[in-house]
Motif scaffolding. Structure first.
Motif, PDB file in Angstrom:
ATOM      1  N   ALA A   1      37.175  28.761  35.184  1.00 18.06           N
ATOM      2  CA  ALA A   1      35.808  28.334  35.581  1.00 18.06           C
ATOM      3  C   ALA A   1      35.537  27.046  36.180  1.00 18.06           C
ATOM      4  O   ALA A   1      34.936  26.915  37.001  1.00 18.06           O
TER       5      ALA A   1
ATOM      6  N   LEU B   1      46.983  23.782  39.712  1.00 13.43           N
ATOM      7  CA  LEU B   1      46.397  22.458  39.859  1.00 13.43           C
ATOM      8  C   LEU B   1      46.746  21.547  38.389  1.00 13.43           C
ATOM      9  O   LEU B   1      46.121  22.520  37.642  1.00 13.43           O
ATOM     10  N   THR B   2      47.414  20.485  38.485  1.00 15.28           N
ATOM     11  CA  THR B   2      47.688  19.843  37.383  1.00 15.28           C
ATOM     12  C   THR B   2      47.703  18.466  37.471  1.00 15.28           C
ATOM     13  O   THR B   2      48.359  17.963  38.293  1.00 15.28           O
TER      14      THR B   2
ATOM     15  N   ALA C   1      46.091  17.215  43.359  1.00 17.12           N
ATOM     16  CA  ALA C   1      45.501  16.942  44.598  1.00 17.12           C
ATOM     17  C   ALA C   1      44.014  17.330  44.289  1.00 17.12           C
ATOM     18  O   ALA C   1      43.524  17.982  43.648  1.00 17.12           O
TER      19      ALA C   1
ATOM     20  N   GLY D   1      42.042  31.789  41.952  1.00 12.87           N
ATOM     21  CA  GLY D   1      42.066  32.430  40.701  1.00 12.87           C
ATOM     22  C   GLY D   1      41.285  32.073  39.389  1.00 12.87           C
ATOM     23  O   GLY D   1      41.246  32.625  38.440  1.00 12.87           O
ATOM     24  N   GLY D   2      40.784  30.990  39.268  1.00 13.89           N
ATOM     25  CA  GLY D   2      39.940  30.580  38.347  1.00 13.89           C
ATOM     26  C   GLY D   2      40.793  29.547  37.652  1.00 13.89           C
ATOM     27  O   GLY D   2      42.083  29.011  38.163  1.00 13.89           O
TER      28      GLY D   2
ATOM     29  N   LEU E   1      50.469  21.057  41.625  1.00 16.13           N
ATOM     30  CA  LEU E   1      49.867  20.015  42.604  1.00 16.13           C
ATOM     31  C   LEU E   1      48.782  19.176  41.761  1.00 16.13           C
ATOM     32  O   LEU E   1      47.869  19.805  41.094  1.00 16.13           O
TER      33      LEU E   1
ATOM     34  N   GLY F   1      43.815  26.918  37.991  1.00 13.40           N
ATOM     35  CA  GLY F   1      43.655  25.780  37.094  1.00 13.40           C
ATOM     36  C   GLY F   1      44.921  25.550  36.193  1.00 13.40           C
ATOM     37  O   GLY F   1      45.473  26.684  35.791  1.00 13.40           O
ATOM     38  N   ALA F   2      45.296  24.418  35.548  1.00 14.09           N
ATOM     39  CA  ALA F   2      46.103  24.268  34.610  1.00 14.09           C
ATOM     40  C   ALA F   2      45.739  25.279  33.637  1.00 14.09           C
ATOM     41  O   ALA F   2      46.775  25.614  32.714  1.00 14.09           O
ATOM     42  N   ASN F   3      44.378  25.379  33.150  1.00 13.23           N
ATOM     43  CA  ASN F   3      44.164  26.152  31.614  1.00 13.23           C
ATOM     44  C   ASN F   3      44.248  27.549  32.052  1.00 13.23           C
ATOM     45  O   ASN F   3      44.407  28.404  31.222  1.00 13.23           O
TER      46      ASN F   3
ATOM     47  N   ASN G   1      37.150  39.569  40.931  1.00 15.67           N
ATOM     48  CA  ASN G   1      37.226  39.691  39.341  1.00 15.67           C
ATOM     49  C   ASN G   1      36.950  38.852  38.353  1.00 15.67           C
ATOM     50  O   ASN G   1      37.542  38.694  37.362  1.00 15.67           O
ATOM     51  N   PHE G   2      36.180  37.740  38.803  1.00 13.42           N
ATOM     52  CA  PHE G   2      35.968  36.590  37.912  1.00 13.42           C
ATOM     53  C   PHE G   2      34.809  37.072  36.757  1.00 13.42           C
ATOM     54  O   PHE G   2      33.769  37.114  37.470  1.00 13.42           O
TER      55      PHE G   2
HETATM   56  N1  LIG Z   1      36.680  35.036  33.510  1.00 19.18           N
HETATM   57  C1  LIG Z   1      37.837  35.154  34.149  1.00 19.18           C
HETATM   58  O1  LIG Z   1      37.868  36.264  34.814  1.00 19.18           O
HETATM   59  C2  LIG Z   1      39.130  34.241  34.421  1.00 19.18           C
HETATM   60  C3  LIG Z   1      39.982  33.952  35.429  1.00 19.18           C
HETATM   61  C4  LIG Z   1      40.867  33.262  35.155  1.00 19.18           C
HETATM   62  C5  LIG Z   1      41.168  32.461  34.103  1.00 19.18           C
HETATM   63  N2  LIG Z   1      40.358  32.637  33.051  1.00 19.18           N
HETATM   64  C6  LIG Z   1      40.096  31.858  31.618  1.00 19.18           C
HETATM   65  O2  LIG Z   1      39.686  30.916  31.848  1.00 19.18           O
HETATM   66  C7  LIG Z   1      40.257  29.589  30.955  1.00 19.18           C
HETATM   67  C8  LIG Z   1      40.466  28.203  31.814  1.00 19.18           C
HETATM   68  O3  LIG Z   1      39.511  27.913  32.533  1.00 19.18           O
HETATM   69  P1  LIG Z   1      39.066  26.505  32.409  1.00 19.18           P
HETATM   70  O4  LIG Z   1      37.770  26.020  33.153  1.00 19.18           O
HETATM   71  O5  LIG Z   1      39.160  26.094  30.773  1.00 19.18           O
HETATM   72  O6  LIG Z   1      40.182  25.635  33.146  1.00 19.18           O
HETATM   73  P2  LIG Z   1      41.016  25.995  34.585  1.00 19.18           P
HETATM   74  O7  LIG Z   1      39.898  26.059  35.706  1.00 19.18           O
HETATM   75  O8  LIG Z   1      41.865  26.908  34.649  1.00 19.18           O
HETATM   76  O9  LIG Z   1      41.825  24.362  34.480  1.00 19.18           O
HETATM   77  C9  LIG Z   1      41.253  23.163  34.641  1.00 19.18           C
HETATM   78  C10 LIG Z   1      42.325  22.195  34.499  1.00 19.18           C
HETATM   79  O10 LIG Z   1      43.037  22.240  35.645  1.00 19.18           O
HETATM   80  C11 LIG Z   1      43.485  20.977  36.253  1.00 19.18           C
HETATM   81  N3  LIG Z   1      42.932  20.588  37.569  1.00 19.18           N
HETATM   82  C12 LIG Z   1      41.646  20.910  37.895  1.00 19.18           C
HETATM   83  N4  LIG Z   1      41.303  20.567  39.101  1.00 19.18           N
HETATM   84  C13 LIG Z   1      42.472  19.702  39.293  1.00 19.18           C
HETATM   85  C14 LIG Z   1      42.646  18.874  40.444  1.00 19.18           C
HETATM   86  N5  LIG Z   1      41.787  18.674  41.455  1.00 19.18           N
HETATM   87  N6  LIG Z   1      43.793  17.936  40.204  1.00 19.18           N
HETATM   88  C15 LIG Z   1      44.739  18.152  39.502  1.00 19.18           C
HETATM   89  N7  LIG Z   1      44.450  18.930  38.159  1.00 19.18           N
HETATM   90  C16 LIG Z   1      43.666  19.450  38.113  1.00 19.18           C
HETATM   91  C17 LIG Z   1      42.956  20.087  35.026  1.00 19.18           C
HETATM   92  O11 LIG Z   1      44.171  20.121  33.904  1.00 19.18           O
HETATM   93  P3  LIG Z   1      44.965  18.904  33.692  1.00 19.18           P
HETATM   94  O12 LIG Z   1      44.166  17.680  33.780  1.00 19.18           O
HETATM   95  O13 LIG Z   1      45.225  19.085  32.022  1.00 19.18           O
HETATM   96  O14 LIG Z   1      46.233  18.895  34.310  1.00 19.18           O
HETATM   97  C18 LIG Z   1      41.780  20.927  34.359  1.00 19.18           C
HETATM   98  O15 LIG Z   1      41.593  20.483  33.308  1.00 19.18           O
HETATM   99  C19 LIG Z   1      41.468  30.180  30.291  1.00 19.18           C
HETATM  100  O16 LIG Z   1      41.205  30.905  29.279  1.00 19.18           O
HETATM  101  C20 LIG Z   1      41.697  31.337  31.488  1.00 19.18           C
HETATM  102  O17 LIG Z   1      42.469  32.488  30.628  1.00 19.18           O
HETATM  103  C21 LIG Z   1      39.091  33.289  33.165  1.00 19.18           C
END
Ligand SMILES: NC(=O)c1ccc[n+]([C@@H]2O[C@H](COP(=O)([O-])OP(=O)(O)OC[C@H]3O[C@@H](n4cnc5c(N)ncnc54)[C@H](OP(=O)(O)O)[C@@H]3O)[C@@H](O)[C@H]2O)c1
Ligand SMILES: NC(=O)c1ccc[n+]([C@@H]2O[C@H](COP(=O)([O-])OP(=O)(O)OC[C@H]3O[C@@H](n4cnc5c(N)ncnc54)[C@H](OP(=O)(O)O)[C@@H]3O)[C@@H](O)[C@H]2O)c1
Lengths: 210, 210
Positions: free
Chosen positions: A149, A104-105, A125, A146-147, A123, A72-74, A8-9
């Motif tokens: 992106a 992951l954060t 990692a 779970g995402g 985590l 992911g953290a976001n 469901n991404f």
């Molecule tokens: N389209 C969809 O179906 C769907 C699904 C889920 C979520 N979303 C949306 O997507 C957005 C988030 O996506 P995004 O790409 O911006 O971010 P994300 O993938 O959720 O998170 C990225 C963040 O996670 C942390 N991170 C990632 N890998 C890591 C690692 N190996 N070790 C430690 N920390 C790690 C880092 O944050 P820090 O450095 O700040 O700790 C990184 O900036 C949100 O708006 C969410 O609601 C959409």
């Protein structure tokens, strides 16, 4: 061997999994709810009134056979949630994961046990390490990625994902978190299928070759 | 009022209309022929042996009702063709356009009359000016916008295109000429439909709202 799966991404035609800027008021930025309207209309989201067609069939896979989630953290919170010791995610007291869930954060904190079987673990990692920890927790069941992106992209690029279900929504976001960057030649390792739905979205499945 | 239409414009999942680098040997760069294999398999391309299913039905629209074509310099020839006074395009003595065909370039040259009704005119003009010239030549018929990606993008962004048929091919190119940049919110002005084909490609139509 249990699988690592994405379900469901949703992405826009131009490949964005969220708009910008992400905030407490607008978790998906200028995308608003448009990336997930197809899902809200299904019985997966609304057991009573939701539709039970193609979109519902795909959506339901999100819940089946998982023993852990990695996100992911976001996805877990808006920018800056790490500064708020009370932040417990978007999902209220009983989050819909019902398994150990690894966030992951780079700023981890102690685990957070919620109602209904979800425990958030924080985590810092590598993707491979995170998968090892989540697989251990999931036992015979699969791990859901779970995402957002950037996490999906990193794990796919590292060769750690077995199956993806993406949903292409007919909007052009122009900016946000883009899924495809760094994934050149994905067709060499995945069988890719495509099914359009009467709702207007197109479901893509990516299945890792044996 | 005659329309300005784009047909059979193929892009990868990540939105690239060609790979890179473009050259005499590889007009589509590392994409090779992969963006157009769906079309080569149809009766549009191979009247005798080609298939006559969904892909052929869409492909055939490329030829129907056009009185002129506009294309970009990089569709007309490989980088540097402007330095070769003998370059006459990729298509041999009798190009498949059979109408006046306007090549947008910052280094125009005199018109080139080919067999079969195609005359290449070389134009250094804004998108709006180019459309005016091509409409005049096309009379009651439509104007085809032939690509590549940067020309399609510019003309759509300028609000000059009435209909697009894009074909999403299940490959991830990672680099090349990207279609989507600068087209945020296309869904506000176009009705968008999507049909997947058994061949694996997905046909997208964009129809300008009245
Ligand atoms: N389209 C969809 O179906 C769907 C699904 C889920 C979520 N979303 C949306 O997507 C957005 C988030 O996506 P995004 O790409 O911006 O971010 P994300 O993938 O959720 O998170 C990225 C963040 O996670 C942390 N991170 C990632 N890998 C890591 C690692 N190996 N070790 C430690 N920390 C790690 C880092 O944050 P820090 O450095 O700040 O700790 C990184 O900036 C949100 O708006 C969410 O609601 C959409
Ligand atoms: N995917 C498909 O279905 C499809 C269809 C057609 C073509 N293609 C491929 O796409 C590639 C070309 O795409 P592209 O995006 O690189 O380039 P393009 O759109 O074909 O051409 C862009 C070039 O045209 C000239 N130009 C554009 N607008 C102009 C204007 N208003 N006035 C004067 N000159 C103007 C400029 O060249 P100069 O400044 O050098 O003069 C510009 O760099 C080729 O590989 C081609 O084979 C793919």
């Amino acid at each position: 061997m249990p699988l690592v799966r994405v379900h469901n991404f949703s992405i826009s035609l131009d490949g964005f999994g969220s708009g910008e800027p992400q905030s407490l008021e607008s978790p998906f930025g200028h995308a608003g709810q448009r990336l997930h309207e197809w899902m809200f209309a299904t019985s997966f989201w609304d057991r009573e009134a939701g539709q039970r067609g193609v979109d519902a069939v795909f959506a339901a896979r999100h819940e089946l056979g998982f023993g852990a989630e990695i996100m992911g953290a976001n996805k877990f919170g808006p920018p800056g949630w790490q500064d708020d010791p009370d932040w417990q995610g978007w999902w209220g007291d009983e989050p819909p994961f019902h398994t150990p869930t690894y966030v992951l954060t780079h700023r981890p904190r102690p685990p957070l046990e919620m109602a209904g079987g979800t425990t958030f673990h924080f985590l810092d990692a590598s993707p491979a390490e995170a998968i090892a920890v989540a697989r251990e927790a999931a036992g015979d069941l699969d791990v859901r990625l779970g995402g957002g992106a950037s996490v999906v992209r990193d794990f796919v690029a590292a060769g750690l994902v077995d199956h993806l279900h993406l949903v292409v929504v007919p909007i052009v976001l122009g900016r946000g978190a883009r899924l495809w960057d760094g994934l050149e030649a994905l067709e060499d390792t995945f069988d890719i299928e495509s099914v359009s739905s009467p709702s207007g979205v197109t479901h893509l499945t990516f299945t890792k070759r044996g």
